[in-house]
Write a protein that holds these residues in place. Sequence first.
Motif, PDB file in Angstrom:
ATOM      1  N   LYS A   1     -13.889  -2.674  -2.562  1.00  6.41           N
ATOM      2  CA  LYS A   1     -13.619  -2.042  -1.268  1.00  6.41           C
ATOM      3  C   LYS A   1     -13.748  -3.054  -0.133  1.00  6.41           C
ATOM      4  CE  LYS A   1     -14.574   2.118   1.403  1.00  6.41           C
ATOM      5  NZ  LYS A   1     -15.299   3.408   1.437  1.00  6.41           N
ATOM      6  N   SER A   2     -12.690  -3.160   0.670  1.00  9.77           N
ATOM      7  CA  SER A   2     -12.613  -4.061   1.829  1.00  9.77           C
ATOM      8  C   SER A   2     -12.626  -5.541   1.446  1.00  9.77           C
ATOM      9  CB  SER A   2     -13.757  -3.775   2.817  1.00  9.77           C
ATOM     10  OG  SER A   2     -13.726  -2.427   3.257  1.00  9.77           O
ATOM     11  N   GLN A   3     -12.475  -5.862   0.162  1.00  9.62           N
ATOM     12  CA  GLN A   3     -12.491  -7.251  -0.292  1.00  9.62           C
ATOM     13  C   GLN A   3     -11.086  -7.845  -0.459  1.00  9.62           C
ATOM     14  OE1 GLN A   3     -15.308  -9.104  -0.660  1.00  9.62           O
ATOM     15  NE2 GLN A   3     -16.380  -7.302   0.154  1.00  9.62           N
ATOM     16  N   ILE A   4     -10.070  -6.991  -0.492  1.00 14.44           N
ATOM     17  CA  ILE A   4      -8.698  -7.461  -0.671  1.00 14.44           C
ATOM     18  C   ILE A   4      -8.100  -7.750   0.699  1.00 14.44           C
ATOM     19  CG2 ILE A   4      -6.418  -6.867  -1.576  1.00 14.44           C
ATOM     20  CD1 ILE A   4      -7.862  -4.931  -3.502  1.00 14.44           C
ATOM     21  N   HIS A   5      -7.444  -8.893   0.843  1.00 11.59           N
ATOM     22  CA  HIS A   5      -6.881  -9.273   2.139  1.00 11.59           C
ATOM     23  C   HIS A   5      -5.892  -8.214   2.614  1.00 11.59           C
ATOM     24  CE1 HIS A   5      -4.800 -11.602   5.232  1.00 11.59           C
ATOM     25  NE2 HIS A   5      -5.887 -12.388   5.246  1.00 11.59           N
ATOM     26  N   PRO A   6      -5.913  -7.853   3.879  1.00  8.79           N
ATOM     27  CA  PRO A   6      -5.045  -6.789   4.397  1.00  8.79           C
ATOM     28  C   PRO A   6      -3.553  -6.991   4.139  1.00  8.79           C
ATOM     29  CG  PRO A   6      -6.718  -7.342   6.010  1.00  8.79           C
ATOM     30  CD  PRO A   6      -6.834  -8.361   4.911  1.00  8.79           C
ATOM     31  N   THR A   7      -3.113  -8.248   4.040  1.00  5.39           N
ATOM     32  CA  THR A   7      -1.689  -8.500   3.809  1.00  5.39           C
ATOM     33  C   THR A   7      -1.323  -8.524   2.327  1.00  5.39           C
ATOM     34  OG1 THR A   7      -1.999 -10.905   3.809  1.00  5.39           O
ATOM     35  CG2 THR A   7      -1.512  -9.840   5.932  1.00  5.39           C
ATOM     36  N   ALA A   8      -2.323  -8.432   1.450  1.00  2.00           N
ATOM     37  CA  ALA A   8      -2.060  -8.458   0.015  1.00  2.00           C
ATOM     38  C   ALA A   8      -1.513  -7.106  -0.442  1.00  2.00           C
ATOM     39  CB  ALA A   8      -3.331  -8.798  -0.755  1.00  2.00           C
ATOM     40  N   LEU A   9      -0.782  -7.130  -1.527  1.00  2.00           N
ATOM     41  CA  LEU A   9      -0.232  -5.915  -2.113  1.00  2.00           C
ATOM     42  C   LEU A   9      -1.043  -5.537  -3.341  1.00  2.00           C
ATOM     43  CD1 LEU A   9       2.213  -3.878  -2.100  1.00  2.00           C
ATOM     44  CD2 LEU A   9       3.261  -5.410  -3.779  1.00  2.00           C
ATOM     45  N   VAL A  10      -1.413  -4.263  -3.450  1.00  2.00           N
ATOM     46  CA  VAL A  10      -2.101  -3.771  -4.641  1.00  2.00           C
ATOM     47  C   VAL A  10      -1.103  -3.015  -5.493  1.00  2.00           C
ATOM     48  CG1 VAL A  10      -3.874  -2.231  -5.542  1.00  2.00           C
ATOM     49  CG2 VAL A  10      -4.365  -3.649  -3.547  1.00  2.00           C
ATOM     50  N   LEU A  11      -0.909  -3.478  -6.723  1.00  2.00           N
ATOM     51  CA  LEU A  11      -0.048  -2.808  -7.697  1.00  2.00           C
ATOM     52  C   LEU A  11      -0.962  -2.118  -8.706  1.00  2.00           C
ATOM     53  CD1 LEU A  11       2.550  -2.145  -9.217  1.00  2.00           C
ATOM     54  CD2 LEU A  11       2.525  -4.468 -10.157  1.00  2.00           C
ATOM     55  N   SER A  12      -1.052  -0.804  -8.611  1.00  2.00           N
ATOM     56  CA  SER A  12      -1.952  -0.046  -9.469  1.00  2.00           C
ATOM     57  C   SER A  12      -1.206   0.528 -10.663  1.00  2.00           C
ATOM     58  CB  SER A  12      -2.600   1.103  -8.685  1.00  2.00           C
ATOM     59  OG  SER A  12      -3.284   1.983  -9.570  1.00  2.00           O
ATOM     60  N   ILE A  13      -1.748   0.301 -11.857  1.00  2.00           N
ATOM     61  CA  ILE A  13      -1.223   0.927 -13.069  1.00  2.00           C
ATOM     62  C   ILE A  13      -2.295   1.822 -13.684  1.00  2.00           C
ATOM     63  CG2 ILE A  13       0.484  -0.868 -13.534  1.00  2.00           C
ATOM     64  CD1 ILE A  13      -1.413  -2.074 -15.571  1.00  2.00           C
ATOM     65  N   VAL A  14      -3.184   2.320 -12.829  1.00  2.00           N
ATOM     66  CA  VAL A  14      -4.271   3.194 -13.270  1.00  2.00           C
ATOM     67  C   VAL A  14      -3.751   4.626 -13.352  1.00  2.00           C
ATOM     68  CG1 VAL A  14      -6.596   4.016 -12.824  1.00  2.00           C
ATOM     69  CG2 VAL A  14      -5.941   1.702 -12.132  1.00  2.00           C
ATOM     70  N   ALA A  15      -3.832   5.224 -14.516  1.00  2.00           N
ATOM     71  CA  ALA A  15      -3.333   6.580 -14.709  1.00  2.00           C
ATOM     72  C   ALA A  15      -4.151   7.573 -13.885  1.00  2.00           C
ATOM     73  CB  ALA A  15      -3.399   6.962 -16.184  1.00  2.00           C
ATOM     74  N   GLY A  16      -3.448   8.468 -13.200  1.00  2.00           N
ATOM     75  CA  GLY A  16      -4.102   9.553 -12.494  1.00  2.00           C
ATOM     76  C   GLY A  16      -4.684   9.216 -11.142  1.00  2.00           C
ATOM     77  N   ALA A  17      -4.594   7.970 -10.705  1.00  2.00           N
ATOM     78  CA  ALA A  17      -5.163   7.570  -9.415  1.00  2.00           C
ATOM     79  C   ALA A  17      -4.075   7.579  -8.359  1.00  2.00           C
ATOM     80  CB  ALA A  17      -5.796   6.183  -9.519  1.00  2.00           C
ATOM     81  N   SER A  18      -4.148   8.526  -7.436  1.00  2.00           N
ATOM     82  CA  SER A  18      -3.117   8.668  -6.420  1.00  2.00           C
ATOM     83  C   SER A  18      -3.187   7.539  -5.401  1.00  2.00           C
ATOM     84  CB  SER A  18      -3.268  10.010  -5.703  1.00  2.00           C
ATOM     85  OG  SER A  18      -4.453  10.022  -4.924  1.00  2.00           O
ATOM     86  N   VAL A  19      -2.102   7.385  -4.656  1.00  6.68           N
ATOM     87  CA  VAL A  19      -2.048   6.370  -3.610  1.00  6.68           C
ATOM     88  C   VAL A  19      -3.115   6.636  -2.559  1.00  6.68           C
ATOM     89  CG1 VAL A  19      -0.670   5.495  -1.691  1.00  6.68           C
ATOM     90  CG2 VAL A  19       0.364   5.741  -3.947  1.00  6.68           C
ATOM     91  N   SER A  20      -3.239   7.891  -2.128  1.00  8.94           N
ATOM     92  CA  SER A  20      -4.218   8.216  -1.085  1.00  8.94           C
ATOM     93  C   SER A  20      -5.633   7.925  -1.557  1.00  8.94           C
ATOM     94  CB  SER A  20      -4.091   9.677  -0.672  1.00  8.94           C
ATOM     95  OG  SER A  20      -4.326  10.546  -1.768  1.00  8.94           O
ATOM     96  N   PHE A  21      -5.913   8.219  -2.828  1.00  9.90           N
ATOM     97  CA  PHE A  21      -7.232   7.910  -3.377  1.00  9.90           C
ATOM     98  C   PHE A  21      -7.489   6.407  -3.360  1.00  9.90           C
ATOM     99  CE2 PHE A  21      -9.639   6.440  -7.064  1.00  9.90           C
ATOM    100  CZ  PHE A  21     -10.863   7.018  -6.815  1.00  9.90           C
TER     101      PHE A  21
END
Length: 262
Positions: free
Chosen positions: A70-90
């Motif tokens: 949490k808060s460790q990823i640079h704001p301009t970086a893109l997160v590509l999630s392949i986690v099943a069941g985890a919504s974007v808002s979550f």
Amino acid sequence: MSKIRGLLSQKVVKANQIIASDPLESPRIKMQDMYNVHTTSNNVEAVQGASIVVLGVKPQVLGMVSSVLKSQIHPTALVLSIVAGASVSFLQKALNHARIVRAIPNLPAQVGMGTTVWMAIPEVTDEERIKVKAILQSLGEEIAVQSENYINMATGLSGAGPGFVFLFIEAMIDAGVKIGFSRVEAQKLTLQTIAGSVELMHQSSEHPAVLRNKVTSPGGATSAGIYELEKRGMRTAICDAVYAAFQRTQELAELNQLPELE
């Protein structure tokens, strides 16, 4: 690791551009030996300076991993999630990060024959979408969608689908053994029959019903077998299985939302 292999074999990135994180030493050593990538057991170290962070953890450990990141990823970086069941808002709340792409690859991605359905939120740039597309194409086919509901739908169809196909393959092999083939012979015949049928449909672009009719002679062996499958509700059973997987995906998505993030 199969995803790293796809990225490198398709020359989407170079080995020295990848940092892979795993809490266990043996997978890290294996990744280093096989792909010559940098590895770490520290997730925060892994995301430092990254332009794209691929989040590929089990849903049951997502809460723990996201609390660390949490808060460790640079704001301009893109997160590509392949986690099943985890919504974007979550994910946005859990990571305190805005730029999210959610994707659901399936098991054949391990051999570069996967199907991935993905969606990007409006904050993701066109350039980033092109990069995501290249990453996912290294795993097989990709389909971009506009609504997150399609992600759950894809999980029920293409995500769970290989399990249904393997069950069908297993039954075909058992049937071959029952009528007298060795298990090795039955497996070879079954796999080639399925692979050939899929390739024929790809090349012909014909509806499966048209191809099925071509091999179903009146009063013939195929006709007799199809009659038994239809009589026993195979078509309905498959439809019900896909729908059940879709419903379960929706249930799991609700369960995966951490109350403290609401």
